[in-house]
Design an enzyme around this catalytic site. Structure first.
Site, PDB file in Angstrom:
ATOM      1  N   HIS A  83      49.731   8.541   6.418  1.00  0.00           N
ATOM      2  CA  HIS A  83      49.312   8.118   5.076  1.00  0.00           C
ATOM      3  C   HIS A  83      50.233   8.657   3.994  1.00  0.00           C
ATOM      4  O   HIS A  83      50.873   9.681   4.173  1.00  0.00           O
ATOM      5  CB  HIS A  83      47.906   8.665   4.737  1.00  0.00           C
ATOM      6  CG  HIS A  83      46.893   8.503   5.812  1.00  0.00           C
ATOM      7  ND1 HIS A  83      46.202   9.570   6.340  1.00  0.00           N
ATOM      8  CD2 HIS A  83      46.461   7.390   6.465  1.00  0.00           C
ATOM      9  CE1 HIS A  83      45.361   9.125   7.279  1.00  0.00           C
ATOM     10  NE2 HIS A  83      45.510   7.803   7.378  1.00  0.00           N
ATOM     11  N   HIS A  85      49.725  10.474   0.507  1.00  0.00           N
ATOM     12  CA  HIS A  85      48.684  11.245  -0.181  1.00  0.00           C
ATOM     13  C   HIS A  85      49.047  11.417  -1.655  1.00  0.00           C
ATOM     14  O   HIS A  85      50.201  11.271  -2.045  1.00  0.00           O
ATOM     15  CB  HIS A  85      48.492  12.600   0.518  1.00  0.00           C
ATOM     16  CG  HIS A  85      47.722  12.484   1.805  1.00  0.00           C
ATOM     17  ND1 HIS A  85      46.547  13.165   2.040  1.00  0.00           N
ATOM     18  CD2 HIS A  85      47.953  11.742   2.926  1.00  0.00           C
ATOM     19  CE1 HIS A  85      46.095  12.861   3.259  1.00  0.00           C
ATOM     20  NE2 HIS A  85      46.922  12.008   3.827  1.00  0.00           N
ATOM     21  N   HIS A 101      44.074  10.688   0.006  1.00  0.00           N
ATOM     22  CA  HIS A 101      44.926   9.494   0.117  1.00  0.00           C
ATOM     23  C   HIS A 101      45.274   8.965  -1.267  1.00  0.00           C
ATOM     24  O   HIS A 101      44.439   8.990  -2.183  1.00  0.00           O
ATOM     25  CB  HIS A 101      44.214   8.395   0.909  1.00  0.00           C
ATOM     26  CG  HIS A 101      44.026   8.744   2.355  1.00  0.00           C
ATOM     27  ND1 HIS A 101      43.501   7.864   3.272  1.00  0.00           N
ATOM     28  CD2 HIS A 101      44.302   9.884   3.038  1.00  0.00           C
ATOM     29  CE1 HIS A 101      43.472   8.448   4.458  1.00  0.00           C
ATOM     30  NE2 HIS A 101      43.933   9.672   4.339  1.00  0.00           N
ATOM     31  N   HIS A 109      38.679   3.523   2.104  1.00  0.00           N
ATOM     32  CA  HIS A 109      39.731   3.705   3.107  1.00  0.00           C
ATOM     33  C   HIS A 109      39.716   2.548   4.101  1.00  0.00           C
ATOM     34  O   HIS A 109      38.657   2.034   4.460  1.00  0.00           O
ATOM     35  CB  HIS A 109      39.516   5.031   3.845  1.00  0.00           C
ATOM     36  CG  HIS A 109      40.493   5.238   4.963  1.00  0.00           C
ATOM     37  ND1 HIS A 109      41.825   5.508   4.744  1.00  0.00           N
ATOM     38  CD2 HIS A 109      40.340   5.177   6.312  1.00  0.00           C
ATOM     39  CE1 HIS A 109      42.442   5.629   5.912  1.00  0.00           C
ATOM     40  NE2 HIS A 109      41.563   5.430   6.875  1.00  0.00           N
ATOM     41  N   HIS A 118      43.347   1.916   0.441  1.00  0.00           N
ATOM     42  CA  HIS A 118      44.124   2.833  -0.381  1.00  0.00           C
ATOM     43  C   HIS A 118      45.581   2.369  -0.341  1.00  0.00           C
ATOM     44  O   HIS A 118      46.041   1.891   0.707  1.00  0.00           O
ATOM     45  CB  HIS A 118      44.043   4.251   0.188  1.00  0.00           C
ATOM     46  CG  HIS A 118      42.642   4.788   0.258  1.00  0.00           C
ATOM     47  ND1 HIS A 118      42.259   5.714   1.220  1.00  0.00           N
ATOM     48  CD2 HIS A 118      41.553   4.540  -0.506  1.00  0.00           C
ATOM     49  CE1 HIS A 118      40.978   6.015   1.018  1.00  0.00           C
ATOM     50  NE2 HIS A 118      40.526   5.310  -0.008  1.00  0.00           N
ATOM     51  N   ASP A 121      47.242   3.864   2.716  1.00  0.00           N
ATOM     52  CA  ASP A 121      46.743   3.625   4.076  1.00  0.00           C
ATOM     53  C   ASP A 121      47.775   2.897   4.935  1.00  0.00           C
ATOM     54  O   ASP A 121      47.836   1.669   4.960  1.00  0.00           O
ATOM     55  CB  ASP A 121      45.449   2.800   4.020  1.00  0.00           C
ATOM     56  CG  ASP A 121      44.269   3.599   3.494  1.00  0.00           C
ATOM     57  OD1 ASP A 121      44.371   4.844   3.459  1.00  0.00           O
ATOM     58  OD2 ASP A 121      43.256   2.970   3.134  1.00  0.00           O
ATOM     59  N   HIS A 158      48.944  13.027  10.811  1.00  0.00           N
ATOM     60  CA  HIS A 158      47.733  13.743  11.224  1.00  0.00           C
ATOM     61  C   HIS A 158      47.700  14.032  12.721  1.00  0.00           C
ATOM     62  O   HIS A 158      48.378  13.386  13.515  1.00  0.00           O
ATOM     63  CB  HIS A 158      46.498  12.920  10.855  1.00  0.00           C
ATOM     64  CG  HIS A 158      46.226  12.891   9.375  1.00  0.00           C
ATOM     65  ND1 HIS A 158      45.375  13.786   8.758  1.00  0.00           N
ATOM     66  CD2 HIS A 158      46.699  12.092   8.393  1.00  0.00           C
ATOM     67  CE1 HIS A 158      45.342  13.518   7.447  1.00  0.00           C
ATOM     68  NE2 HIS A 158      46.137  12.493   7.212  1.00  0.00           N
ATOM     69  N   ARG A 175      46.346  18.084   9.369  1.00  0.00           N
ATOM     70  CA  ARG A 175      47.623  17.559   8.880  1.00  0.00           C
ATOM     71  C   ARG A 175      48.748  18.317   9.594  1.00  0.00           C
ATOM     72  O   ARG A 175      48.888  19.515   9.406  1.00  0.00           O
ATOM     73  CB  ARG A 175      47.673  17.732   7.364  1.00  0.00           C
ATOM     74  CG  ARG A 175      46.461  17.070   6.697  1.00  0.00           C
ATOM     75  CD  ARG A 175      46.347  17.325   5.215  1.00  0.00           C
ATOM     76  NE  ARG A 175      45.151  16.630   4.694  1.00  0.00           N
ATOM     77  CZ  ARG A 175      44.962  16.295   3.424  1.00  0.00           C
ATOM     78  NH1 ARG A 175      45.864  16.616   2.504  1.00  0.00           N
ATOM     79  NH2 ARG A 175      43.875  15.670   3.052  1.00  0.00           N
TER      80      ARG A 175
HETATM   81 ZN    ZN Z   1      42.945   6.041   3.080  1.00  0.00          ZN
HETATM   82 CU    CU Z   2      46.420  11.387   5.581  1.00  0.00          CU
END
Ligand code: ZN
Ligand code: CU
Length: 185
Positions: A83, A85, A101, A109, A118, A121, A158, A175
């Protein structure tokens, strides 16, 4: 006298036409220069504390969106949430300083093909048994311009798979790698 006037008018007409052509040409040149100005950014990805996942993510403006080319090593085999962020800050050791995010519109999400999602995403990246994870796709939502711009934002890989539906982050877990998106010329 009459002939001279006609000739004069023709010359005037020809000059005007040349001037219009010149302006049109200038327009095209300006646009091309505008296109060439930005248009690439890189996030160098560093493993968070206790992890080994590192790599590079390159963002390039292309027809239809931004091309995302990511390459990681040191990743456990399987699917990993990937993602953008909201904060370009990897200082916390666990990557949590990058915040949630990147979601300027306040959407739920989802996955990259979700109608509501997002901006950040980007779904999952798959790592092979050797720990290499590579992907290359064009995302139509990402942009370098305006209030949705990804420049200066964070990138997170992740520990777990993003299920593309759990709120607010797809249940992707810890993370393991963090970077900041920086413009390059
Ligand atoms: Zn998201
Ligand atoms: Cu993330």
């Amino acid at each position: 006298m009459k002939k001279t006037l006609t000739e004069f008018c023709w010359v005037l007409f020809a000059l005007s036409f040349a001037a219009i052509l010149g302006c049109a040409q200038q327009d095209t040149t300006d646009k091309e220069e505008g296109m060439a100005a930005v248009r690439k950014a890189v996030s160098e990805m560093t493993a968070t504390t206790g992890n080994n996942a590192s790599g590079t993510v390159t963002f390039t403006e292309v027809e239809g969106g931004i091309r995302v080319e990511a390459s990681f090593t040191g990743v456990a085999e399987g699917e990993h949430g990937f993602h953008i962020h909201e904060t370009g800050d990897c200082s916390s050791g666990d990557g949590k300083s990058a915040g949630g995010h990147w979601n300027p519109a306040g959407n739920p999400h989802a996955g990259p093909s979700g109608e509501m999602r997002h901006v950040g995403d980007l779904g999952n990246i798959s790592a092979n048994a050797a720990g290499d994870a590579v992907t290359d796709f064009v995302d139509p939502v990402l942009t370098f311009d305006g209030p949705n711009s990804i420049l200066g934002k964070g990138v997170i890989l992740h520990a777990n798979m993003d299920d593309l539906s759990s709120q607010p982050t797809g249940a992707a877990g810890a993370r393991i790698s963090c970077g900041v998106i920086e413009s390059v010329e």
